[in-house]
Design a protein around this motif. Structure first.
Motif, PDB file in Angstrom:
ATOM      1  N   ASP A   1       0.828  -1.206   0.000  1.00 42.27           N
ATOM      2  CA  ASP A   1       0.000   0.000   0.000  1.00 42.27           C
ATOM      3  C   ASP A   1       0.864   1.259   0.000  1.00 42.27           C
ATOM      4  O   ASP A   1       0.566   2.225  -0.708  1.00 42.27           O
ATOM      5  N   ILE A   2       1.930   1.247   0.775  1.00 44.05           N
ATOM      6  CA  ILE A   2       2.834   2.397   0.820  1.00 44.05           C
ATOM      7  C   ILE A   2       3.416   2.659  -0.563  1.00 44.05           C
ATOM      8  O   ILE A   2       3.476   3.800  -1.024  1.00 44.05           O
ATOM      9  N   ILE A   3       3.838   1.610  -1.249  1.00 45.82           N
ATOM     10  CA  ILE A   3       4.433   1.761  -2.579  1.00 45.82           C
ATOM     11  C   ILE A   3       3.404   2.224  -3.593  1.00 45.82           C
ATOM     12  O   ILE A   3       3.659   3.134  -4.387  1.00 45.82           O
ATOM     13  N   GLU A   4       2.225   1.616  -3.581  1.00 50.84           N
ATOM     14  CA  GLU A   4       1.207   1.941  -4.581  1.00 50.84           C
ATOM     15  C   GLU A   4       0.657   3.352  -4.418  1.00 50.84           C
ATOM     16  O   GLU A   4       0.447   4.052  -5.398  1.00 50.84           O
ATOM     17  N   ARG A   5       0.402   3.777  -3.185  1.00 53.78           N
ATOM     18  CA  ARG A   5      -0.205   5.080  -2.964  1.00 53.78           C
ATOM     19  C   ARG A   5       0.805   6.153  -2.576  1.00 53.78           C
ATOM     20  O   ARG A   5       0.489   7.332  -2.583  1.00 53.78           O
ATOM     21  N   GLY A   6       2.007   5.748  -2.197  1.00 58.23           N
ATOM     22  CA  GLY A   6       3.012   6.715  -1.763  1.00 58.23           C
ATOM     23  C   GLY A   6       2.649   7.379  -0.444  1.00 58.23           C
ATOM     24  O   GLY A   6       3.131   8.460  -0.136  1.00 58.23           O
ATOM     25  N   ALA A   7       1.800   6.756   0.319  1.00 55.62           N
ATOM     26  CA  ALA A   7       1.318   7.315   1.583  1.00 55.62           C
ATOM     27  C   ALA A   7       2.033   6.621   2.743  1.00 55.62           C
ATOM     28  O   ALA A   7       1.573   5.593   3.232  1.00 55.62           O
ATOM     29  N   TRP A   8       3.135   7.172   3.170  1.00 53.04           N
ATOM     30  CA  TRP A   8       3.943   6.551   4.210  1.00 53.04           C
ATOM     31  C   TRP A   8       3.319   6.680   5.596  1.00 53.04           C
ATOM     32  O   TRP A   8       3.599   5.888   6.477  1.00 53.04           O
ATOM     33  N   PHE A   9       2.475   7.693   5.788  1.00 50.28           N
ATOM     34  CA  PHE A   9       1.892   7.918   7.112  1.00 50.28           C
ATOM     35  C   PHE A   9       0.388   7.632   7.153  1.00 50.28           C
ATOM     36  O   PHE A   9      -0.242   7.816   8.177  1.00 50.28           O
ATOM     37  N   ASP A  10      -0.174   7.199   6.061  1.00 53.13           N
ATOM     38  CA  ASP A  10      -1.601   6.876   5.990  1.00 53.13           C
ATOM     39  C   ASP A  10      -1.754   5.491   5.370  1.00 53.13           C
ATOM     40  O   ASP A  10      -2.287   5.321   4.285  1.00 53.13           O
ATOM     41  N   VAL A  11      -1.272   4.494   6.072  1.00 54.29           N
ATOM     42  CA  VAL A  11      -1.270   3.135   5.555  1.00 54.29           C
ATOM     43  C   VAL A  11      -2.680   2.557   5.635  1.00 54.29           C
ATOM     44  O   VAL A  11      -3.372   2.722   6.636  1.00 54.29           O
ATOM     45  N   GLN A  12      -3.072   1.873   4.565  1.00 53.93           N
ATOM     46  CA  GLN A  12      -4.406   1.286   4.512  1.00 53.93           C
ATOM     47  C   GLN A  12      -4.326  -0.165   4.062  1.00 53.93           C
ATOM     48  O   GLN A  12      -3.443  -0.539   3.312  1.00 53.93           O
ATOM     49  N   VAL A  13      -5.290  -0.939   4.536  1.00 52.05           N
ATOM     50  CA  VAL A  13      -5.477  -2.309   4.074  1.00 52.05           C
ATOM     51  C   VAL A  13      -6.913  -2.411   3.601  1.00 52.05           C
ATOM     52  O   VAL A  13      -7.842  -2.159   4.366  1.00 52.05           O
ATOM     53  N   ARG A  14      -7.080  -2.730   2.330  1.00 48.85           N
ATOM     54  CA  ARG A  14      -8.403  -2.837   1.716  1.00 48.85           C
ATOM     55  C   ARG A  14      -9.231  -1.564   1.907  1.00 48.85           C
ATOM     56  O   ARG A  14     -10.403  -1.603   2.219  1.00 48.85           O
ATOM     57  N   GLY A  15      -8.570  -0.419   1.769  1.00 46.37           N
ATOM     58  CA  GLY A  15      -9.262   0.859   1.838  1.00 46.37           C
ATOM     59  C   GLY A  15      -9.521   1.387   3.233  1.00 46.37           C
ATOM     60  O   GLY A  15     -10.073   2.466   3.392  1.00 46.37           O
ATOM     61  N   LYS A  16      -9.127   0.656   4.274  1.00 47.68           N
ATOM     62  CA  LYS A  16      -9.339   1.109   5.645  1.00 47.68           C
ATOM     63  C   LYS A  16      -7.994   1.424   6.289  1.00 47.68           C
ATOM     64  O   LYS A  16      -7.028   0.682   6.116  1.00 47.68           O
ATOM     65  N   GLN A  17      -7.947   2.542   7.044  1.00 44.82           N
ATOM     66  CA  GLN A  17      -6.710   2.908   7.723  1.00 44.82           C
ATOM     67  C   GLN A  17      -6.295   1.806   8.683  1.00 44.82           C
ATOM     68  O   GLN A  17      -7.129   1.234   9.384  1.00 44.82           O
ATOM     69  N   TYR A  18      -5.013   1.546   8.688  1.00 42.92           N
ATOM     70  CA  TYR A  18      -4.477   0.494   9.557  1.00 42.92           C
ATOM     71  C   TYR A  18      -3.620   1.150  10.628  1.00 42.92           C
ATOM     72  O   TYR A  18      -2.569   1.719  10.338  1.00 42.92           O
ATOM     73  N   ARG A  19      -4.048   1.074  11.852  1.00 42.46           N
ATOM     74  CA  ARG A  19      -3.352   1.712  12.967  1.00 42.46           C
ATOM     75  C   ARG A  19      -3.073   0.734  14.110  1.00 42.46           C
ATOM     76  O   ARG A  19      -2.830   1.145  15.220  1.00 42.46           O
ATOM     77  N   ASN A  20      -3.091  -0.552  13.838  1.00 45.13           N
ATOM     78  CA  ASN A  20      -2.939  -1.541  14.900  1.00 45.13           C
ATOM     79  C   ASN A  20      -1.497  -1.867  15.251  1.00 45.13           C
ATOM     80  O   ASN A  20      -1.230  -2.337  16.345  1.00 45.13           O
TER      81      ASN A  20
END
Length: 152
Positions: free
Chosen positions: A12-31
């Protein structure tokens, strides 16, 4: 499982370039803490995708680093022979070896802990020790990012 999850986070980080907003299947992952996913993503960037090798490389490098710094700490505390024995015992311990094969951030935490211990001992025994103190606090910071700092 967590092993697959970290590869998905790195992807997800590579595809979206979002290093601080990581998502799995469109949902933020903060676990879980981000350092392991960041390191997998950083190693995967040149290839444009996450592979099994890039997912395992941070764990393998951390295991090697933990053994190396265990040797250095044992050498510093006692002597070269004690450092060698400590490193050999660590490398061949069932739990350590088993965790070095899992795609989980645990080995990275171990490596930063041993680096922090070695740097602290250097700072205490080699005055003025400012360079060693910088390494000590940097290792503690990385350890904190990877173990205690949940992403949520």
């Amino acid at each position: 499982s967590d092993e697959a999850r970290f590869a998905l986070l790195a992807r997800d980080i590579i595809e979206r370039g979002a290093w601080f907003d990581v998502q799995v299947r469109g949902k933020q992952y903060r676990n879980k803490p981000p350092l392991y996913a960041w390191s997998v993503a950083a190693l995967s960037l040149p290839y444009g995708r996450v592979s099994e090798a890039t997912a395992h490389a941070p764990v393998a490098l951390a295991a090697i680093g933990a053994v190396l710094f265990t040797f250095l700490l044992g050498d510093r505390l006692f002597n070269r022979r004690a450092g060698l024995w400590a490193a050999l015992i660590l490398a061949t311990s069932y739990g350590f070896f088993g965790h070095s094969q899992l795609l989980l951030p645990d080995m990275i935490v171990v490596a930063f802990t041993v680096v922090a211990g070695y740097a602290f001992w250097r700072a205490v025994t080699d005055p003025p020790g400012r360079g060693a103190l910088v390494v000590f606090f940097a290792a503690l910071g990385c350890e904190f990012i990877d173990s205690a700092l949940g992403m949520g």
